[in-house]
Motif scaffolding. Structure first.
Motif, PDB file in Angstrom:
ATOM      1  N   VAL A 140       0.836  -1.207   0.000  1.00  0.00           N
ATOM      2  CA  VAL A 140       0.000   0.000   0.000  1.00  0.00           C
ATOM      3  C   VAL A 140       0.869   1.256   0.000  1.00  0.00           C
ATOM      4  CG1 VAL A 140      -1.636   1.318   1.375  1.00  0.00           C
ATOM      5  CG2 VAL A 140      -1.993  -1.099   1.055  1.00  0.00           C
ATOM      6  N   LEU A 141       1.953   1.221   0.776  1.00  0.00           N
ATOM      7  CA  LEU A 141       2.875   2.369   0.791  1.00  0.00           C
ATOM      8  C   LEU A 141       3.477   2.585  -0.592  1.00  0.00           C
ATOM      9  CD1 LEU A 141       4.222   4.464   2.589  1.00  0.00           C
ATOM     10  CD2 LEU A 141       6.011   2.860   3.046  1.00  0.00           C
ATOM     11  N   PHE A 142       3.829   1.469  -1.265  1.00  0.00           N
ATOM     12  CA  PHE A 142       4.375   1.567  -2.622  1.00  0.00           C
ATOM     13  C   PHE A 142       3.358   2.199  -3.568  1.00  0.00           C
ATOM     14  CE2 PHE A 142       5.191  -0.119  -6.839  1.00  0.00           C
ATOM     15  CZ  PHE A 142       6.543   0.071  -6.969  1.00  0.00           C
ATOM     16  N   SER A 143       2.054   1.789  -3.441  1.00  0.00           N
ATOM     17  CA  SER A 143       1.078   2.306  -4.393  1.00  0.00           C
ATOM     18  C   SER A 143       0.734   3.761  -4.112  1.00  0.00           C
ATOM     19  CB  SER A 143      -0.174   1.438  -4.402  1.00  0.00           C
ATOM     20  OG  SER A 143      -0.620   1.243  -3.108  1.00  0.00           O
ATOM     21  N   VAL A 144       0.880   4.222  -2.852  1.00  0.00           N
ATOM     22  CA  VAL A 144       0.711   5.662  -2.593  1.00  0.00           C
ATOM     23  C   VAL A 144       1.770   6.456  -3.361  1.00  0.00           C
ATOM     24  CG1 VAL A 144       0.890   7.433  -0.823  1.00  0.00           C
ATOM     25  CG2 VAL A 144      -0.378   5.391  -0.358  1.00  0.00           C
ATOM     26  N   GLY A 145       3.023   5.977  -3.334  1.00  0.00           N
ATOM     27  CA  GLY A 145       4.073   6.655  -4.096  1.00  0.00           C
ATOM     28  C   GLY A 145       3.830   6.579  -5.591  1.00  0.00           C
ATOM     29  N   LEU A 146       3.285   5.434  -6.064  1.00  0.00           N
ATOM     30  CA  LEU A 146       3.018   5.270  -7.497  1.00  0.00           C
ATOM     31  C   LEU A 146       1.910   6.211  -7.949  1.00  0.00           C
ATOM     32  CD1 LEU A 146       4.160   3.445  -9.651  1.00  0.00           C
ATOM     33  CD2 LEU A 146       2.309   1.887  -9.260  1.00  0.00           C
ATOM     34  N   TYR A 147       0.876   6.359  -7.093  1.00  0.00           N
ATOM     35  CA  TYR A 147      -0.188   7.320  -7.386  1.00  0.00           C
ATOM     36  C   TYR A 147       0.384   8.730  -7.528  1.00  0.00           C
ATOM     37  CZ  TYR A 147      -4.112  10.417  -6.486  1.00  0.00           C
ATOM     38  OH  TYR A 147      -5.035  11.421  -6.571  1.00  0.00           O
ATOM     39  N   CYS A 148       1.308   9.086  -6.631  1.00  0.00           N
ATOM     40  CA  CYS A 148       1.899  10.424  -6.668  1.00  0.00           C
ATOM     41  C   CYS A 148       2.666  10.638  -7.972  1.00  0.00           C
ATOM     42  CB  CYS A 148       2.800  10.604  -5.462  1.00  0.00           C
ATOM     43  SG  CYS A 148       3.385  12.251  -5.246  1.00  0.00           S
ATOM     44  N   ILE A 149       3.407   9.597  -8.422  1.00  0.00           N
ATOM     45  CA  ILE A 149       4.161   9.741  -9.667  1.00  0.00           C
ATOM     46  C   ILE A 149       3.216   9.870 -10.853  1.00  0.00           C
ATOM     47  CG2 ILE A 149       5.775   8.598 -11.212  1.00  0.00           C
ATOM     48  CD1 ILE A 149       7.033   7.307  -8.866  1.00  0.00           C
ATOM     49  N   LEU A 150       2.130   9.069 -10.861  1.00  0.00           N
ATOM     50  CA  LEU A 150       1.271   9.035 -12.043  1.00  0.00           C
ATOM     51  C   LEU A 150       0.364  10.250 -12.142  1.00  0.00           C
ATOM     52  CD1 LEU A 150       0.109   5.326 -12.036  1.00  0.00           C
ATOM     53  CD2 LEU A 150       1.613   6.398 -13.654  1.00  0.00           C
ATOM     54  N   ARG A 151      -0.114  10.768 -11.029  1.00  0.00           N
ATOM     55  CA  ARG A 151      -1.222  11.709 -11.069  1.00  0.00           C
ATOM     56  C   ARG A 151      -0.782  13.163 -10.908  1.00  0.00           C
ATOM     57  NH1 ARG A 151      -4.387  14.085 -12.568  1.00  0.00           N
ATOM     58  NH2 ARG A 151      -6.596  14.324 -12.136  1.00  0.00           N
ATOM     59  N   VAL A 157      -8.821   6.441 -14.155  1.00  0.00           N
ATOM     60  CA  VAL A 157      -7.895   5.485 -14.774  1.00  0.00           C
ATOM     61  C   VAL A 157      -6.783   5.105 -13.804  1.00  0.00           C
ATOM     62  CG1 VAL A 157      -6.141   5.263 -16.555  1.00  0.00           C
ATOM     63  CG2 VAL A 157      -8.376   6.153 -17.133  1.00  0.00           C
ATOM     64  N   VAL A 158      -6.248   6.099 -13.098  1.00  0.00           N
ATOM     65  CA  VAL A 158      -5.158   5.809 -12.164  1.00  0.00           C
ATOM     66  C   VAL A 158      -5.638   4.918 -11.029  1.00  0.00           C
ATOM     67  CG1 VAL A 158      -3.627   6.863 -10.476  1.00  0.00           C
ATOM     68  CG2 VAL A 158      -3.810   7.830 -12.728  1.00  0.00           C
ATOM     69  N   PHE A 159      -6.870   5.173 -10.520  1.00  0.00           N
ATOM     70  CA  PHE A 159      -7.360   4.346  -9.418  1.00  0.00           C
ATOM     71  C   PHE A 159      -7.642   2.913  -9.865  1.00  0.00           C
ATOM     72  CE2 PHE A 159      -7.915   7.986  -6.623  1.00  0.00           C
ATOM     73  CZ  PHE A 159      -7.600   7.391  -5.429  1.00  0.00           C
ATOM     74  N   VAL A 160      -8.201   2.759 -11.073  1.00  0.00           N
ATOM     75  CA  VAL A 160      -8.427   1.403 -11.581  1.00  0.00           C
ATOM     76  C   VAL A 160      -7.105   0.660 -11.711  1.00  0.00           C
ATOM     77  CG1 VAL A 160      -9.139   0.101 -13.624  1.00  0.00           C
ATOM     78  CG2 VAL A 160     -10.595   1.886 -12.730  1.00  0.00           C
ATOM     79  N   PHE A 161      -6.094   1.342 -12.248  1.00  0.00           N
ATOM     80  CA  PHE A 161      -4.779   0.704 -12.380  1.00  0.00           C
ATOM     81  C   PHE A 161      -4.217   0.299 -11.020  1.00  0.00           C
ATOM     82  CE2 PHE A 161      -0.166   1.387 -12.228  1.00  0.00           C
ATOM     83  CZ  PHE A 161       0.213   0.317 -13.009  1.00  0.00           C
TER      84      PHE A 161
END
Lengths: 112, 172, 150
Positions: free
Chosen positions: A9-20, B88-92
């Motif tokens: 979950v911690l990894f995906s919080v960082g991934l969200y920050c990079i993507l969005r 899209v980002v949340f689905v991914f």
């Protein structure tokens, strides 16, 4: 098991920050958070229940030690992460000097 | 390992604050809390070398990021296809978490690692290298090529910062 | 050194003058005991770099660059790399690359475990000088006139 999932979950919080996010400093922050999560996951995999730190003592023989190999890999990864963060921060400062903004969409508009 | 779970939840909350806050200086300081929590987590996981290194590196990262953000607190754009992008980002991310959860069932259980290589290091490390600290003996004797590569990467990073920040030869 | 125009306030300067030697000494301790206790070249090098960055933040860049100039830091960075490569190449004479060829000594002593303390010293030179150079470049960089208005 739940520890592994919290680490993911911690990894995906960082991934969200990079993507969005569109701010360059926010992207650097996202890269730093993902790096912390990966380092923590390596050390979590090498932990042995009720283990001791992998350092020999002079007066007693320690038999139950944790895995020292992931710790050695992460030790180099930490310093490399610091160097990478400094390099990206310097590029961000240079981009700000040239375009006057940290927003990557505006940078793309000014380019053409 | 209840204390480790509490610490990880604290780190996740700090990361979410760092991602969602508008103020860049607050975001940098929130990243500092995440790194210091990671240092304490290393100490609980019996890795004192990593705890020391992570503590001092985190201080330097926070100083460098504050230098990069100071007096440049700009608003960033939220225009464009906001709903579509977020969806899209949340689905991914949800698909990623599901696949990660499935993959984790094949990992060894927490607390019982597979120590095929490490067991020989633990048995013969003191006799082979004479170093009491086994992490030091692995970093600098068994796997010293890693350290050589790390020195190369650090050298490249210094050259890269010098090249990006140079004063002469720049177009006015 | 006590120019009140540069750097931070008098309180910060006094505390810095008292503590910076202790921080440098702690870094040297971490490096030299890296093979018998937690620590090592990486953490010790970063602590040594932080002690000079402490001077740079408190007194301004003139005083810090008088203590350890840009050329001296560059020299130490190169010295660390050359020392590491030389120690690694010396192993070829009695075996293979990166061989720990001298006597291991008695465990749990400061002078033991062959070449590992020397490798630690080389790594600490490299990491400390490299991070100090990166930080000096990042701090002394000034924006051009066009953007200084903001």
């Amino acid at each position: 098991m739940s520890l592994y999932f919290l680490c993911l979950v911690l990894f995906s919080v960082g991934l969200y920050c990079i993507l969005r996010k569109r701010n360059l400093i926010k992207i650097i922050i996202g890269i730093a958070i993902t790096e912390y999560a990966v380092n923590l996951f390596f050390v979590l995999v090498g932990y042995k229940m009720h283990g001791r730190a992998p350092i020999h003592a002079e007066d007693q023989a320690i038999l139950n030690m944790v895995d020292p190999l992931p710790q050695a890999l992460v030790l180099t990864a930490i310093v490399i992460g610091l160097a990478i963060t400094a390099l990206i921060a310097s590029i961000a400062i240079r981009v700000y000097e040239k375009y006057g903004t940290f927003d990557i969409t505006k940078i793309r508009k000014l380019k053409g | 390992m209840l204390e480790l779970q509490i610490l990880l939840v604290f780190m996740i909350i700090g990361a979410i604050v760092a991602v969602k806050t508008k103020d860049l200086l607050s975001a940098v300081i929130a990243v500092g809390t995440v790194g210091l929590g990671l240092s304490v987590a290393f100490l609980i996981l019996k890795a004192p070398d990593l705890a020391i290194a992570q503590l001092v590196v985190e201080i330097l990262v926070v100083i460098i990021l504050i230098r990069a953000t100071i007096r440049k607190d700009l608003p960033f754009s939220t225009s464009g296809r906001w709903f579509f992008n977020t969806f899209v980002v949340f689905v991914f991310l949800i698909v990623f978490l599901i696949f990660g959860y499935i993959c984790m069932k094949d990992l060894p259980k927490f607390g019982e690692p597979i120590m095929k290589v490490a067991q020989s290091f633990l048995n013969n490390g003191l006799k082979d290298t004479g170093a009491t600290n086994l992490v030091s003996s692995i970093v600098l004797d068994y796997r010293a090529y890693d350290t050589l590569g790390e020195a190369t990467i650090l050298f490249t990073a210094v050259i890269g910062v010098l090249a990006v920040m140079r004063k002469v030869g720049r177009k006015k | 050194m006590d120019n009140p125009k540069h750097g931070m306030t008098l309180i910060v300067k006094t505390i810095t003058r008292l503590t910076v030697g202790l921080i440098l000494l702690f870094g040297i301790y971490i490096v030299s005991h890296g093979h018998v206790s937690p620590g090592g070249g990486f953490a010790g090098g970063v602590i040594i770099a932080l002690s000079f960055i402490h001077i740079l933040l408190a007194f301004g860049k003139e005083v810090a660059l008088k203590r350890i100039s840009y050329n001296v830091a560059s020299f130490f960075e190169s010295l660390g790399a050359i020392m590491f490569i030389t120690l690694a190449l010396l192993g070829i004479g009695s075996g293979y690359f990166l061989l720990n060829f001298i006597s291991k000594g008695e465990p749990f002593r400061l002078f033991s475990s062959g070449l590992i303390p020397l490798y630690n010293v080389a790594i600490s030179f490299k990491v400390g000088a490299g991070l100090f150079i990166i930080f000096v470049i990042l701090v002394t960089f000034r924006l051009t006139k066009k953007d200084d208005r903001e």
